[in-house]
Scaffold this motif. Structure first.
Motif, PDB file in Angstrom:
ATOM      1  N   LEU A   1       0.642  -1.088   0.197  1.00 32.38           N
ATOM      2  CA  LEU A   1       0.245  -0.167   0.031  1.00 32.38           C
ATOM      3  C   LEU A   1       0.941   1.432  -0.228  1.00 32.38           C
ATOM      4  O   LEU A   1       1.632   1.290   0.927  1.00 32.38           O
ATOM      5  CB  LEU A   1      -0.769  -0.074   1.611  1.00 32.38           C
ATOM      6  CG  LEU A   1      -1.834   1.398   0.905  1.00 32.38           C
ATOM      7  CD1 LEU A   1      -2.784   0.762  -0.257  1.00 32.38           C
ATOM      8  CD2 LEU A   1      -2.758   1.118   2.215  1.00 32.38           C
ATOM      9  N   SER A   2       0.173   2.171  -0.707  1.00 33.96           N
ATOM     10  CA  SER A   2       1.258   3.221  -1.005  1.00 33.96           C
ATOM     11  C   SER A   2       0.299   4.629  -1.820  1.00 33.96           C
ATOM     12  O   SER A   2      -1.101   3.848  -2.008  1.00 33.96           O
ATOM     13  CB  SER A   2       2.750   3.245  -1.877  1.00 33.96           C
ATOM     14  OG  SER A   2       1.780   2.951  -2.667  1.00 33.96           O
ATOM     15  N   ALA A   3       1.072   5.652  -1.447  1.00 30.45           N
ATOM     16  CA  ALA A   3      -0.055   7.055  -1.942  1.00 30.45           C
ATOM     17  C   ALA A   3      -0.133   6.704  -3.138  1.00 30.45           C
ATOM     18  O   ALA A   3      -1.367   7.124  -4.107  1.00 30.45           O
ATOM     19  CB  ALA A   3       1.144   8.671  -1.351  1.00 30.45           C
ATOM     20  N   ASP A   4       0.631   6.401  -4.148  1.00 32.10           N
ATOM     21  CA  ASP A   4       0.857   6.373  -5.386  1.00 32.10           C
ATOM     22  C   ASP A   4      -0.068   5.033  -5.461  1.00 32.10           C
ATOM     23  O   ASP A   4      -1.036   4.950  -7.035  1.00 32.10           O
ATOM     24  CB  ASP A   4       1.655   5.779  -6.237  1.00 32.10           C
ATOM     25  CG  ASP A   4       2.639   7.587  -6.299  1.00 32.10           C
ATOM     26  OD1 ASP A   4       2.041   8.711  -6.056  1.00 32.10           O
ATOM     27  OD2 ASP A   4       3.960   7.310  -6.248  1.00 32.10           O
ATOM     28  N   GLY A   5      -0.056   4.028  -4.818  1.00 36.09           N
ATOM     29  CA  GLY A   5      -0.901   2.989  -5.438  1.00 36.09           C
ATOM     30  C   GLY A   5      -2.847   3.448  -5.214  1.00 36.09           C
ATOM     31  O   GLY A   5      -3.050   2.623  -6.113  1.00 36.09           O
ATOM     32  N   ILE A   6      -2.573   4.581  -4.294  1.00 38.05           N
ATOM     33  CA  ILE A   6      -3.940   4.361  -3.250  1.00 38.05           C
ATOM     34  C   ILE A   6      -4.583   4.735  -4.677  1.00 38.05           C
ATOM     35  O   ILE A   6      -5.618   5.210  -5.448  1.00 38.05           O
ATOM     36  CB  ILE A   6      -4.360   4.993  -2.625  1.00 38.05           C
ATOM     37  CG1 ILE A   6      -3.766   3.761  -1.566  1.00 38.05           C
ATOM     38  CG2 ILE A   6      -5.319   5.706  -2.607  1.00 38.05           C
ATOM     39  CD1 ILE A   6      -3.902   4.776  -0.138  1.00 38.05           C
ATOM     40  N   VAL A   7      -3.808   6.293  -5.135  1.00 40.36           N
ATOM     41  CA  VAL A   7      -4.385   7.283  -6.482  1.00 40.36           C
ATOM     42  C   VAL A   7      -4.260   6.700  -7.490  1.00 40.36           C
ATOM     43  O   VAL A   7      -5.763   6.287  -8.832  1.00 40.36           O
ATOM     44  CB  VAL A   7      -3.271   8.212  -6.627  1.00 40.36           C
ATOM     45  CG1 VAL A   7      -3.886   8.849  -8.007  1.00 40.36           C
ATOM     46  CG2 VAL A   7      -3.814   9.355  -5.989  1.00 40.36           C
ATOM     47  N   ASP A   8      -3.337   5.272  -7.697  1.00 41.98           N
ATOM     48  CA  ASP A   8      -3.681   4.164  -9.128  1.00 41.98           C
ATOM     49  C   ASP A   8      -4.945   2.976  -9.410  1.00 41.98           C
ATOM     50  O   ASP A   8      -6.096   4.070 -10.534  1.00 41.98           O
ATOM     51  CB  ASP A   8      -1.845   3.990  -9.437  1.00 41.98           C
ATOM     52  CG  ASP A   8      -2.243   2.467 -10.385  1.00 41.98           C
ATOM     53  OD1 ASP A   8      -2.388   3.717 -11.799  1.00 41.98           O
ATOM     54  OD2 ASP A   8      -2.743   1.466 -11.208  1.00 41.98           O
ATOM     55  N   VAL A   9      -5.114   3.050  -8.425  1.00 40.94           N
ATOM     56  CA  VAL A   9      -6.465   2.355  -8.418  1.00 40.94           C
ATOM     57  C   VAL A   9      -7.736   2.631  -8.235  1.00 40.94           C
ATOM     58  O   VAL A   9      -8.679   2.851  -8.967  1.00 40.94           O
ATOM     59  CB  VAL A   9      -6.858   1.514  -6.758  1.00 40.94           C
ATOM     60  CG1 VAL A   9      -7.920   1.133  -6.828  1.00 40.94           C
ATOM     61  CG2 VAL A   9      -5.237   0.349  -7.200  1.00 40.94           C
ATOM     62  N   ALA A  10      -7.784   4.086  -7.691  1.00 41.74           N
ATOM     63  CA  ALA A  10      -8.897   5.277  -8.097  1.00 41.74           C
ATOM     64  C   ALA A  10      -9.276   5.605  -9.216  1.00 41.74           C
ATOM     65  O   ALA A  10     -10.218   6.085  -9.476  1.00 41.74           O
ATOM     66  CB  ALA A  10      -8.190   6.358  -6.349  1.00 41.74           C
ATOM     67  N   LEU A  11      -8.218   5.731  -9.389  1.00 41.98           N
ATOM     68  CA  LEU A  11      -8.803   6.483 -10.881  1.00 41.98           C
ATOM     69  C   LEU A  11      -9.045   5.018 -12.380  1.00 41.98           C
ATOM     70  O   LEU A  11     -10.079   5.954 -12.437  1.00 41.98           O
ATOM     71  CB  LEU A  11      -6.666   6.836 -12.057  1.00 41.98           C
ATOM     72  CG  LEU A  11      -6.338   8.406 -10.928  1.00 41.98           C
ATOM     73  CD1 LEU A  11      -5.245   8.825 -11.326  1.00 41.98           C
ATOM     74  CD2 LEU A  11      -6.641   9.690 -12.079  1.00 41.98           C
ATOM     75  N   LYS A  12      -8.083   4.129 -11.730  1.00 41.87           N
ATOM     76  CA  LYS A  12      -8.655   2.878 -12.453  1.00 41.87           C
ATOM     77  C   LYS A  12     -10.272   3.191 -12.436  1.00 41.87           C
ATOM     78  O   LYS A  12     -11.215   2.647 -13.972  1.00 41.87           O
ATOM     79  CB  LYS A  12      -8.019   2.084 -12.113  1.00 41.87           C
ATOM     80  CG  LYS A  12      -6.821   1.704 -12.695  1.00 41.87           C
ATOM     81  CD  LYS A  12      -5.254   0.019 -12.736  1.00 41.87           C
ATOM     82  CE  LYS A  12      -4.346   1.023 -13.188  1.00 41.87           C
ATOM     83  NZ  LYS A  12      -3.715  -0.477 -12.774  1.00 41.87           N
ATOM     84  N   LEU A  13     -10.916   2.969 -11.241  1.00 45.56           N
ATOM     85  CA  LEU A  13     -11.964   2.495 -10.753  1.00 45.56           C
ATOM     86  C   LEU A  13     -12.706   4.265 -11.273  1.00 45.56           C
ATOM     87  O   LEU A  13     -13.949   3.422 -12.178  1.00 45.56           O
ATOM     88  CB  LEU A  13     -12.638   2.465  -9.515  1.00 45.56           C
ATOM     89  CG  LEU A  13     -11.633   1.560  -8.458  1.00 45.56           C
ATOM     90  CD1 LEU A  13     -12.357   1.376  -7.093  1.00 45.56           C
ATOM     91  CD2 LEU A  13     -13.056   0.329  -9.011  1.00 45.56           C
ATOM     92  N   LEU A  14     -12.384   5.017 -11.247  1.00 45.35           N
ATOM     93  CA  LEU A  14     -12.899   6.470 -12.357  1.00 45.35           C
ATOM     94  C   LEU A  14     -13.150   5.973 -13.283  1.00 45.35           C
ATOM     95  O   LEU A  14     -14.479   6.743 -14.323  1.00 45.35           O
ATOM     96  CB  LEU A  14     -12.837   7.427 -11.502  1.00 45.35           C
ATOM     97  CG  LEU A  14     -13.221   8.805 -11.835  1.00 45.35           C
ATOM     98  CD1 LEU A  14     -14.450   9.325 -12.006  1.00 45.35           C
ATOM     99  CD2 LEU A  14     -11.888  10.026 -11.868  1.00 45.35           C
ATOM    100  N   ASP A  15     -12.711   5.878 -14.132  1.00 50.70           N
ATOM    101  CA  ASP A  15     -12.420   5.715 -15.450  1.00 50.70           C
ATOM    102  C   ASP A  15     -13.551   4.598 -15.746  1.00 50.70           C
ATOM    103  O   ASP A  15     -14.230   4.487 -16.831  1.00 50.70           O
ATOM    104  CB  ASP A  15     -11.028   5.303 -16.281  1.00 50.70           C
ATOM    105  CG  ASP A  15      -9.848   6.695 -15.811  1.00 50.70           C
ATOM    106  OD1 ASP A  15     -10.390   7.769 -15.629  1.00 50.70           O
ATOM    107  OD2 ASP A  15      -8.768   7.023 -15.744  1.00 50.70           O
ATOM    108  N   ALA A  16     -12.915   3.472 -15.510  1.00 55.94           N
ATOM    109  CA  ALA A  16     -14.482   2.661 -15.407  1.00 55.94           C
ATOM    110  C   ALA A  16     -15.453   2.341 -15.150  1.00 55.94           C
ATOM    111  O   ALA A  16     -16.097   2.710 -15.985  1.00 55.94           O
ATOM    112  CB  ALA A  16     -13.922   1.167 -14.788  1.00 55.94           C
TER     113      ALA A  16
END
Length: 233
Positions: A20-35
């Motif tokens: 878990l990392s800040a960058d990892g959280i942002v990456d997953v959040a962006l993927k969910l938002l884009d999908a």
């Protein structure tokens, strides 16, 4: 649609997950938002995707705003600079195409331009070259505010409408089905729709979008000429 700052009563995991990392959280959040750009993007949903509890996310992003700011910064981080060696028209067209490219990469980018009636800092930074350029060619005060606001809003609206960024999967206007709306048309209108249908798939999407961009830049030039003719510039 906003990221909900929920008080979810979930027992925290012991220790901090190694992955878990800040960058990892942002990456997953962006993927969910884009999908799923139409769905609510909650901290609980992001946590489930990462297989952690929501409190684990709050260690990195204590508020909804802090996460959205990080997401916005990530999306607009590599936005290109305007090509200073080109005419002002070409610079505006380049900027419009760069915004369109961001939309194609991130279908949920609209909500990352601002939330809670506040403009996102990263998106404001992206807009500043347009404001600066229009000021440099003669717009000032009220004319600068009005022309910049219209140009920015019209560009974003055109991109969003044409690229259908809120849909599940990018769909362009050349894929629209007309049959449901034919009943309310006259015979002549139906014939025109049928004639048009044959040519829709032959249109070049990039050229069509750029025709719209050029029309907006033409509008800026007309406004500039009108102000100059009246001696306001």
């Amino acid at each position: 649609m906003m990221v909900a700052n929920e008080d979810v009563q979930v027992a925290p995991t012991r220790g901090r997950p190694a992955t878990l990392s800040a960058d990892g959280i942002v990456d997953v959040a962006l993927k969910l938002l884009d999908a799923h750009p139409k769905d609510e993007l909650s901290m609980a949903k992001i946590a489930r995707e990462l297989s952690v509890s929501p409190p684990a996310l709050y260690r990195y992003f204590p508020t909804r705003t802090s996460l959205l700011n990080a997401m916005s910064a990530a999306v607009f981080a590599d936005f290109p600079e305007m090509p200073a060696d080109r005419s002002w028209r070409e610079q505006l067209l380049a900027w419009q195409n760069d915004v369109a490219a961001v939309y194609e990469r991130h279908h949920g980018v609209m909500m990352l331009m601002g939330w809670d009636d506040q403009l996102a800092g990263p998106w404001l930074k992206v807009q500043m070259p347009v404001l600066t350029l229009l000021h440099s060619i003669g717009f000032s005060r009220l004319s600068l505010v009005e022309t910049t606001s219209w140009f920015l809003a019209a560009t974003v609206g055109l991109i969003r409408t044409y690229l259908a960024a809120d849909s599940d999967g990018l769909s362009r206007s050349d894929l629209i089905e007309f049959s449901e709306g034919l009943g309310g048309l006259t015979d002549a209108q139906r014939m025109l729709v049928e004639e048009t249908r044959e040519w829709i798939s032959r249109g070049d999407p990039a050229r069509i979008l750029n025709l719209g961009f050029e029309a907006l830049v033409d509008g800026v030039e007309r406004r500039l000429g009108s102000l100059q003719a009246k001696g306001h510039i």
